[in-house]
Each structure stands twice: as structure tokens, then as C-alpha cells.
Design an enzyme around this catalytic site. Sequence first.
Site, short mmCIF file in Angstrom:
data_model
loop_
_atom_site.label_atom_id
_atom_site.label_comp_id
_atom_site.label_asym_id
_atom_site.label_seq_id
_atom_site.Cartn_x
_atom_site.Cartn_y
_atom_site.Cartn_z
CG HIS A 50 -2.13 -0.97 1.10
ND1 HIS A 50 -3.12 -1.04 2.13
CD2 HIS A 50 -2.40 -1.95 0.04
CE1 HIS A 50 -3.86 -1.88 1.47
NE2 HIS A 50 -3.81 -2.59 0.43
CD GLU A 52 -1.48 3.70 3.65
OE1 GLU A 52 -1.36 3.46 2.34
OE2 GLU A 52 -2.41 4.08 4.19
CG ASP A 200 -18.69 1.52 -35.80
OD1 ASP A 200 -19.57 1.66 -36.81
OD2 ASP A 200 -19.10 2.28 -34.80
N GLY A 297 -29.26 3.01 -24.54
CA GLY A 297 -30.51 2.92 -24.15
C GLY A 297 -30.97 2.07 -22.94
N1 AI9 Z 1 -17.51 7.61 -35.37
C1 AI9 Z 1 -16.77 7.89 -34.02
C2 AI9 Z 1 -16.61 7.16 -33.03
N2 AI9 Z 1 -17.18 5.77 -32.99
C3 AI9 Z 1 -16.93 4.87 -32.10
C4 AI9 Z 1 -17.33 3.50 -32.69
O1 AI9 Z 1 -18.72 3.21 -31.86
C5 AI9 Z 1 -16.19 2.62 -32.30
O2 AI9 Z 1 -16.23 2.29 -30.96
C6 AI9 Z 1 -14.89 3.05 -32.89
O3 AI9 Z 1 -15.11 3.11 -34.21
C7 AI9 Z 1 -13.96 2.07 -32.26
O4 AI9 Z 1 -12.77 2.04 -33.12
P1 AI9 Z 1 -11.53 1.50 -32.72
O5 AI9 Z 1 -11.54 0.73 -31.34
O6 AI9 Z 1 -10.45 2.46 -32.57
O7 AI9 Z 1 -11.29 0.13 -33.55
N3 AI9 Z 1 -16.16 7.30 -31.78
C8 AI9 Z 1 -15.61 8.63 -31.83
O8 AI9 Z 1 -15.28 9.21 -30.69
N4 AI9 Z 1 -15.76 9.56 -32.64
C9 AI9 Z 1 -16.40 9.22 -33.90
O9 AI9 Z 1 -16.36 10.19 -34.75
N1 AOF Z 2 -4.87 0.82 -1.79
C1 AOF Z 2 -4.80 1.10 -0.46
C2 AOF Z 2 -5.74 0.81 0.53
N2 AOF Z 2 -6.95 0.17 0.03
C3 AOF Z 2 -7.85 -0.42 1.09
O1 AOF Z 2 -7.44 -1.93 1.18
C4 AOF Z 2 -8.22 -2.80 0.69
C5 AOF Z 2 -7.10 -3.63 -0.21
O2 AOF Z 2 -6.43 -4.36 0.93
P1 AOF Z 2 -5.41 -5.45 0.23
O3 AOF Z 2 -6.30 -6.70 0.01
O4 AOF Z 2 -4.56 -5.86 1.63
O5 AOF Z 2 -4.77 -4.79 -0.67
C6 AOF Z 2 -9.09 -1.98 -0.42
O6 AOF Z 2 -10.27 -2.65 -0.46
C7 AOF Z 2 -9.28 -0.54 0.19
O7 AOF Z 2 -10.19 -0.64 1.30
N3 AOF Z 2 -5.72 1.07 1.62
C8 AOF Z 2 -4.51 1.83 2.31
O8 AOF Z 2 -4.47 1.96 3.37
N4 AOF Z 2 -3.54 2.27 1.25
C9 AOF Z 2 -3.73 1.61 0.12
O9 AOF Z 2 -2.61 2.11 -0.48
ZN ZN Z 3 -3.39 -0.26 3.76
#
Ligand code: AI9
Ligand code: AOF
Ligand code: ZN
Length: 361
Positions: A50, A52, A200, A297
Amino acid sequence: MRKEEYMQLALRLAESVSGQTSPNPPVGSVVVKNGRIAGMAAHLKAGEKHAERLAVEQAGVLAQGAEVYVTLEPCSHYGKTPPCADFLIEKGIKKVYVAARDPNPLVAGKGIEKLKQAGIEVETGICREQAETLYRPFYHFIETKMPFVTIKTAMSADGKIATETHDSKWITSEQARMDVHQLRSRHDAILVGIQTVLHDNPLLTSRLPQSGKNPIRIVLDTHLRILPEAAVINKDAPSVIFCGKEAPIDKEMSLKQMGVEVIRQPHDTLSIREVLLELGKKGILTLLVEGGAEVNGSFLREKAVQQLVLYIAPKVIGGNMAPSPFGGRGIEKMDETFPLVFEKVEQIGPDLKITAAFRKE
Ligand SMILES: Nc1c(/N=C/[C@H](O)[C@H](O)[C@H](O)COP(=O)(O)O)[nH]c(=O)[nH]c1=O
Ligand SMILES: Nc1c(N[C@@H]2O[C@H](COP(=O)(O)O)[C@@H](O)[C@H]2O)[nH]c(=O)[nH]c1=O
Ligand SMILES: [Zn+2]
């Protein structure tokens, strides 16, 4: 420096690892002794040390009598790592500053309590708002055991995501599309519907110059209509397909042979809630939904989305048949609308980028 400045540094450390510590929250910590920084670190990966602990170890002998700044309440339980609160006590830390509490039921105030019992002074709430914004996905995950969902959509100025002939390349600029890759690299998983895959053929990887991390790719495909040569199920990143109970078994088998995980739901149409619970079980803390309209949607109607990232291009497409970002049945009365809070508006190249939170009812 003032205490807020040390906490700002710890928050910047935490923000820098956001997206790579799931299902753990990103945490940053700074150790200060006699007005000098003696250690600073971020939790890098779930299961590893972690923040800290890393920062105090860096301080070495200076830890005795030092002050520790940490963005999240020090943990007090044995998860995959030993409890930080006990470690801070053992190292003779004098005072601990905490930005945000840890809602994890295993911690939830117990870490702070343990420190105070041991005579360590604790001050909480330094830069609290900034920390709570950073921990919004983690808080949501702890509360619901489901990923924090962001819908990303790109549309023309008149709200269309494609022309009426489904042409959509491209609406937004190269810079905006690169920004989307940044967004992807900070998410554990990315989800699209089968319509987007068929129209796409997206790769859904985050192709950044400095090679961002690829999210797990999720496709909602009730009848397994996906083609075996679809880019989204290639070897670039893990892929998971959710299908309904009627989906052909032979298709499921051939996809599994290709190394694609297929999760079959016992329903005719897919339950978004069950998809999210399944992803939560996989330790997926943040999910980016890139549509298309039908999937967006369904997330909206099931109130299963927390954030909206909207890219708006300075172009007009027109036509009442051209699709808009949220398909399927809409609301009938304005009082059923889904309220948002606009949190950030940016200009990216010629496009606008609006980040909004869906307001809890
Ligand atoms: N058509 C556009 C988008 N269109 C997003 C599409 O739904 C599709 O997620 C992308 O084409 C993914 O392509 P790839 O992961 O890079 O191969 N998204 C955008 O941000 N701008 C647009 O103009
Ligand atoms: N990453 C983080 C914490 N994360 C806390 O500890 C849980 C994960 O514990 P463990 O499975 O032992 O890694 C996590 O769900 C969250 O509650 N805590 C902290 O003091 N310092 C850290 O940097
Ligand atoms: Zn911790």
C-alpha cells in the site's frame, strides 16, 4: 509547504495510478519530517504494498516522529497485504493526515480509530472533495459490488451518432479520438453492443503512443451474431461475450475455442444488472460503455450508468432517421428525464468534451 500542498502531492500520486490498481482504490502518500519530504509513493497494483507502507519504508529512520499524508484512510485489516494502521504505529509516526475515509466495511473508520488509540494524532478531510471525486468509482463499487459505469458517446452538433445510412467515420477529430484512447486506458473494461461490432468492427483497444493498458473488451450479443473474424475478439486483449439462453450452442463452443469467454444468461434478453454483477465479481471497478444507441438506451433505462462523457463535433448531420446516442424507448414526459450535472467542459481540437454525472434520484 502547507498541509494542503503535501496532500495535493499525495493526490497527484494517487491520480497518476488511477485505473491500474483495481479492484483497489488508487492511493498516494507523502512522508514529511522536519519540513522535508522523506518519502512519497503510490499503491501500484492490487496485491502489492500500500502507498503509506511504500512511502514510510522510503523514509527509513526518518519515519520515527514523522508526519504521514495519505489520500485514503489507512487500512486496518489483512486483505492481500498487512494493515497499514499497525505499520504506522510500529514505525513511530507522530501524526497522520487523511483526505477521505475508506467506506470498505473492513476499514470504515477502524484505521483512524486504531491510530488514535495508539496516541497518534489524526486530522481528516484535507482536500476531501478532490479525494472523494477520485474515489467515486471505488465508493460505488463498495456500495453496489458493480463497476462504476461511464457512457462515452460522440455526436454531431445536432445530436447524431451516425448518418441515416449508418456512416460515422468520422464525426469527431483525430485529437478527440485520441482522447478517447486515454479514457479507455484508464478503464478496467470497455463494453459495446453487437450492432456496433457489426457496423464499425471496432478493436476497442487503447492505442496510445506510449502504449496505454488495454481494457477487457465486453460485447453484449444476445444471439451470438458476432463473426469469428471480428476485430474485437482478436488476441490484442481479453474478450468476454454475454449471450441469452437461445444463443446457438455451437457458436458458443467455437468462440470458446478461440479463447473468448462466453457468459450465457438464463433470459431471452440480457439483464444489464446481471452483466454488471458478473463484471464486479471479476474485480472490474470501472466500465466504459461505447454504445451504440441500443446498449446506451438499455443502460439508461436500467439506471445503470453513473457518468456521461459526451464529445460534440462542429458538424451537422440532419435527418430524423439518423440515430442519436440513446436508442430504444425514450421517456414520455419531461418529469421522467434523467438529470445530469455538467462537471467539466473542455475543447479538444475543434470538438467539445462534456463530462457529466447522472444525479442520484
Ligand atoms: N465514429 C466515431 C466514434 N465511433 C465509435 C465506434 O462506436 C467504435 O467504438 C470505434 O469506431 C472504435 O474503433 P477502434 O476501437 O479504434 O477500432 N467514436 C468517436 O469518438 N468519434 C467518432 O467520430
Ligand atoms: N490501496 C490502499 C488501500 N486500500 C484499501 O485496502 C483494501 C485492499 O486491501 P489489500 O487486499 O490488503 O490490498 C481496499 O479494498 C481498500 O479498502 N488502503 C490503504 O491504506 N492504502 C492503500 O494504498
Ligand atoms: Zn493499507
